[in-house]
Scaffold this motif. Sequence first.
Motif, PDB file in Angstrom:
ATOM      1  N   ASP A  43       0.866  -1.168   0.000  1.00  0.00           N
ATOM      2  CA  ASP A  43       0.000   0.000   0.000  1.00  0.00           C
ATOM      3  C   ASP A  43       0.907   1.223   0.000  1.00  0.00           C
ATOM      4  OD1 ASP A  43      -1.703   2.131   0.483  1.00  0.00           O
ATOM      5  OD2 ASP A  43      -2.855   1.075   2.016  1.00  0.00           O
ATOM      6  N   ASN A  45       0.245   4.289   0.210  1.00  0.00           N
ATOM      7  CA  ASN A  45      -0.114   5.242   1.261  1.00  0.00           C
ATOM      8  C   ASN A  45       0.624   4.906   2.552  1.00  0.00           C
ATOM      9  OD1 ASN A  45      -1.986   6.906  -0.148  1.00  0.00           O
ATOM     10  ND2 ASN A  45      -3.407   5.190  -0.101  1.00  0.00           N
ATOM     11  N   ASP A  46       0.639   3.630   2.920  1.00  0.00           N
ATOM     12  CA  ASP A  46       1.333   3.212   4.134  1.00  0.00           C
ATOM     13  C   ASP A  46       2.844   3.342   3.986  1.00  0.00           C
ATOM     14  OD1 ASP A  46      -1.056   2.595   5.369  1.00  0.00           O
ATOM     15  OD2 ASP A  46      -0.947   0.452   4.881  1.00  0.00           O
ATOM     16  N   ILE A  49       3.564   7.692   3.079  1.00  0.00           N
ATOM     17  CA  ILE A  49       2.919   8.840   3.724  1.00  0.00           C
ATOM     18  C   ILE A  49       2.823   8.615   5.228  1.00  0.00           C
ATOM     19  CG2 ILE A  49       0.795  10.192   3.848  1.00  0.00           C
ATOM     20  CD1 ILE A  49       0.346   9.488   0.875  1.00  0.00           C
ATOM     21  N   PRO A  52      -1.199  11.241   6.679  1.00  0.00           N
ATOM     22  CA  PRO A  52      -2.155  11.260   5.566  1.00  0.00           C
ATOM     23  C   PRO A  52      -3.019  12.514   5.496  1.00  0.00           C
ATOM     24  CG  PRO A  52      -2.250   9.159   6.728  1.00  0.00           C
ATOM     25  CD  PRO A  52      -1.358  10.063   7.512  1.00  0.00           C
ATOM     26  N   THR A  55      -0.694  15.453   4.026  1.00  0.00           N
ATOM     27  CA  THR A  55       0.152  15.224   2.856  1.00  0.00           C
ATOM     28  C   THR A  55      -0.626  15.506   1.583  1.00  0.00           C
ATOM     29  OG1 THR A  55       1.463  13.589   4.051  1.00  0.00           O
ATOM     30  CG2 THR A  55       1.579  13.519   1.657  1.00  0.00           C
ATOM     31  N   LEU A  77       5.381  14.385  -3.123  1.00  0.00           N
ATOM     32  CA  LEU A  77       4.549  14.247  -1.942  1.00  0.00           C
ATOM     33  C   LEU A  77       5.041  15.291  -0.951  1.00  0.00           C
ATOM     34  CD1 LEU A  77       4.255  10.386  -1.425  1.00  0.00           C
ATOM     35  CD2 LEU A  77       2.775  11.928  -2.711  1.00  0.00           C
TER      36      LEU A  77
END
Length: 152
Positions: A43, A45-46, A49, A52, A55, A77
């Motif tokens: 993932d 995102n995990d 980031i 969350p 960001t 990012l």
Amino acid sequence: MNSDGDFENGARVGRDNAGPTSPRRTSNAFGSPGTDSTVKRIDLNDALIKHPDATFVMRAAGEAMHGAGISDGDVLLVDRAITASHGAVVIAVVDGELLCRRLEVAGEKPGRGPGQVRLVATDDATSPVDIGPAAQLEVWGVVTTVIKSLSF
């Protein structure tokens, strides 16, 4: 030793003999996700980031930060929850324009705040932006990740 013919079409991949008693295995594939229960989906995102809710994704324009690995069109990012420090690549608001630059803070004095602050590009063509003591510097966020697209 290998003969010249072994590498005509590239190096061999798979099982080869490193020595008489120690065979060596070289992987030539990632395996099948359907048959390997140890494969886990990543993932992004995990993985990329930390904050969350703070960001954001931005696209870089121009080549001023090429020396920092940021090229025109790269995806950045930007984490607004991180406090910018000397040397960080930041997105800053200067005269109403968002700039991606490296933050330089020189002569910081405890209890009295930063000394000389400037935003520096990594190319030779772009002049640094000096932030005077009366000027308000708004650091919008810290660039944490650069995502590049490969063209082929």
